[in-house]
Design a protein around this motif. Structure first.
Motif, PDB file in Angstrom:
ATOM      1  N   UNK A   9      82.045  55.413   6.976  1.00 55.19           N
ATOM      2  CA  UNK A   9      83.404  55.535   6.443  1.00 55.19           C
ATOM      3  C   UNK A   9      84.435  55.843   7.526  1.00 55.19           C
ATOM      4  N   UNK A  10      84.010  56.434   8.638  1.00 52.35           N
ATOM      5  CA  UNK A  10      84.946  56.815   9.694  1.00 52.35           C
ATOM      6  C   UNK A  10      84.987  55.836  10.854  1.00 52.35           C
ATOM      7  N   UNK A  11      84.190  54.797  10.806  1.00 51.43           N
ATOM      8  CA  UNK A  11      84.152  53.835  11.910  1.00 51.43           C
ATOM      9  C   UNK A  11      85.440  53.039  11.979  1.00 51.43           C
ATOM     10  N   UNK A  12      85.895  52.820  13.199  1.00 49.89           N
ATOM     11  CA  UNK A  12      87.059  51.975  13.410  1.00 49.89           C
ATOM     12  C   UNK A  12      86.665  50.892  14.394  1.00 49.89           C
ATOM     13  N   UNK A  13      87.390  49.814  14.374  1.00 57.29           N
ATOM     14  CA  UNK A  13      87.090  48.734  15.310  1.00 57.29           C
ATOM     15  C   UNK A  13      86.202  47.680  14.662  1.00 57.29           C
ATOM     16  N   UNK A  14      85.924  46.659  15.419  1.00 56.42           N
ATOM     17  CA  UNK A  14      85.164  45.528  14.901  1.00 56.42           C
ATOM     18  C   UNK A  14      83.666  45.816  14.917  1.00 56.42           C
ATOM     19  N   UNK A  15      83.025  45.553  13.807  1.00 56.82           N
ATOM     20  CA  UNK A  15      81.581  45.620  13.687  1.00 56.82           C
ATOM     21  C   UNK A  15      81.139  44.367  12.944  1.00 56.82           C
ATOM     22  N   UNK A  16      80.002  43.834  13.323  1.00 63.74           N
ATOM     23  CA  UNK A  16      79.507  42.651  12.619  1.00 63.74           C
ATOM     24  C   UNK A  16      79.013  43.066  11.234  1.00 63.74           C
ATOM     25  N   UNK A  17      78.895  42.086  10.348  1.00 66.06           N
ATOM     26  CA  UNK A  17      78.392  42.372   9.006  1.00 66.06           C
ATOM     27  C   UNK A  17      76.987  42.949   9.080  1.00 66.06           C
ATOM     28  N   UNK A  18      76.187  42.427   9.995  1.00 67.71           N
ATOM     29  CA  UNK A  18      74.810  42.916  10.137  1.00 67.71           C
ATOM     30  C   UNK A  18      74.805  44.380  10.583  1.00 67.71           C
ATOM     31  N   UNK A  19      75.708  44.749  11.517  1.00 63.92           N
ATOM     32  CA  UNK A  19      75.796  46.143  11.962  1.00 63.92           C
ATOM     33  C   UNK A  19      76.219  47.045  10.811  1.00 63.92           C
ATOM     34  N   UNK A  20      77.224  46.619  10.054  1.00 69.06           N
ATOM     35  CA  UNK A  20      77.704  47.418   8.930  1.00 69.06           C
ATOM     36  C   UNK A  20      76.627  47.582   7.869  1.00 69.06           C
ATOM     37  N   UNK A  21      75.895  46.510   7.571  1.00 74.76           N
ATOM     38  CA  UNK A  21      74.827  46.585   6.577  1.00 74.76           C
ATOM     39  C   UNK A  21      73.705  47.494   7.047  1.00 74.76           C
ATOM     40  N   UNK A  22      73.352  47.409   8.324  1.00 77.76           N
ATOM     41  CA  UNK A  22      72.294  48.248   8.879  1.00 77.76           C
ATOM     42  C   UNK A  22      72.682  49.718   8.817  1.00 77.76           C
ATOM     43  N   UNK A  23      73.924  50.021   9.191  1.00 81.93           N
ATOM     44  CA  UNK A  23      74.386  51.417   9.141  1.00 81.93           C
ATOM     45  C   UNK A  23      74.439  51.922   7.706  1.00 81.93           C
ATOM     46  N   UNK A  24      74.932  51.093   6.787  1.00 83.08           N
ATOM     47  CA  UNK A  24      75.011  51.511   5.382  1.00 83.08           C
ATOM     48  C   UNK A  24      73.616  51.802   4.837  1.00 83.08           C
ATOM     49  N   UNK A  25      72.652  50.952   5.158  1.00 77.88           N
ATOM     50  CA  UNK A  25      71.280  51.173   4.693  1.00 77.88           C
ATOM     51  C   UNK A  25      70.704  52.440   5.322  1.00 77.88           C
ATOM     52  N   UNK A  26      70.979  52.672   6.589  1.00 76.88           N
ATOM     53  CA  UNK A  26      70.498  53.880   7.265  1.00 76.88           C
ATOM     54  C   UNK A  26      71.093  55.141   6.673  1.00 76.88           C
ATOM     55  N   UNK A  27      72.385  55.118   6.385  1.00 77.34           N
ATOM     56  CA  UNK A  27      73.034  56.275   5.775  1.00 77.34           C
ATOM     57  C   UNK A  27      72.465  56.547   4.391  1.00 77.34           C
ATOM     58  N   UNK A  28      72.275  55.492   3.631  1.00 79.10           N
ATOM     59  CA  UNK A  28      71.761  55.655   2.265  1.00 79.10           C
ATOM     60  C   UNK A  28      70.344  56.224   2.284  1.00 79.10           C
ATOM     61  N   UNK A  29      69.537  55.816   3.246  1.00 77.23           N
ATOM     62  CA  UNK A  29      68.164  56.294   3.329  1.00 77.23           C
ATOM     63  C   UNK A  29      68.103  57.783   3.677  1.00 77.23           C
ATOM     64  N   UNK A  30      69.131  58.313   4.323  1.00 80.30           N
ATOM     65  CA  UNK A  30      69.125  59.708   4.750  1.00 80.30           C
ATOM     66  C   UNK A  30      69.878  60.640   3.803  1.00 80.30           C
ATOM     67  N   UNK A  31      70.322  60.153   2.671  1.00 81.56           N
ATOM     68  CA  UNK A  31      71.045  61.013   1.741  1.00 81.56           C
ATOM     69  C   UNK A  31      70.187  61.293   0.512  1.00 81.56           C
TER      70      UNK A  31
END
Length: 191
Positions: A9-31
Motif C-alpha cells: 500500500x505504501x509503494x511508490x514508483x513503477x512496479x510490474x504486474x508480476x512484482x505487485x502480484x508477488x508482493x500482494x501474495x507474500x503480504x497475504x501469506x504473512x497476515x
C-alpha cells in the motif's frame, strides 16, 4: 544500508504486474485474520489501557493490529504507564528540591545539607529507575519494529527468476543467448 521494505500500500514508483502480484501474495501469506484484543483485566490499569487503545488504533491504520503482536504491545503499554508514573515522581522530587533550596536560610546548615543529600539520592534513584524503564521501552520498540520490518523483508519483492532446464540452458548457450555457466538461470549476456 538498504532501505527497509514497505508494504504494498505504501509503494511508490513503477512496479510490474508480476512484482505487485508477488508482493500482494507474500503480504497475504504473512497476515492473520485475528485482530488484537487486550489481555484479561487490562481495563483495570487505566493508563496502560489508554496507551493500548491508542497504539492499537495506530497499528490498525497500517494493518498490523494482529493478535500475534498483542502481548508485546500490552507489555510495552504497561512499561509506558510505569515510566509515566516515574516521570511524575521525578517531577515531584525535583519540586521538593526547589522548595528545600528556597528554605535554605531558614534551616540549620547541617539539617539543610542532610535533607539536600537525602533528596538528591532519592532523585538519583528515581532517575535510575526511569532510565531502566526507558531502556526496556527502547528494547521493545526496536524488537517490535524489527519484527514488523522482518515481516516486510520476508515479502518477496520480485517474482522468482525463471529457471531454465539444463538442456534449455545448454541450447540457448550454444545459440549465443546465454553463457554456458549460467546455471540454468536466465540472465542477459554481458556485452
Amino acid at each position: 544500508m538498504a532501505n527497509p521494505s514497505k508494504p504494498l500500500a505504501l509503494l511508490q514508483g513503477h512496479r510490474t504486474k508480476a512484482e505487485l502480484e508477488t508482493r500482494a501474495a507474500g503480504e497475504k501469506a504473512l497476515t492473520t485474520s485475528v485482530k488484537m484484543e487486550p489481555p484479561e483485566g487490562a481495563a483495570k490499569n487505566k493508563e496502560a489501557f489508554a496507551h493500548w487503545t491508542r497504539i492499537r488504533e495506530v497499528l490498525a491504520g497500517v494493518g498490523l493490529d494482529e493478535a500475534f503482536y498483542e502481548h508485546v504491545v500490552w507489555r510495552y503499554c504497561v512499561l509506558l504507564a510505569e515510566y509515566d508514573e516515574l516521570a511524575g515522581e521525578r517531577q515531584r522530587r525535583a519540586d521538593d528540591l526547589e522548595q528545600l533550596r528556597a528554605c535554605e536560610g531558614e534551616m540549620e546548615a547541617r539539617q539543610y545539607y542532610k535533607a539536600l543529600e537525602a533528596l538528591g539520592k532519592a532523585l538519583d534513584a528515581t532517575e535510575r529507575k526511569a532510565a531502566k524503564k526507558r531502556d526496556q521501552l527502547l528494547a521493545i520498540e526496536k524488537e517490535n519494529l524489527m519484527t514488523v520490518q522482518g515481516k516486510l523483508r520476508a515479502i518477496p519483492k520480485r517474482p522468482e527468476e525463471k529457471k531454465l532446464s539444463p538442456m534449455e540452458a545448454f541450447v540457448r548457450g550454444r545459440a549465443g543467448g546465454l553463457p554456458h555457466d549460467a546455471g540454468g538461470v536466465e540472465r542477459p549476456r554481458k556485452p
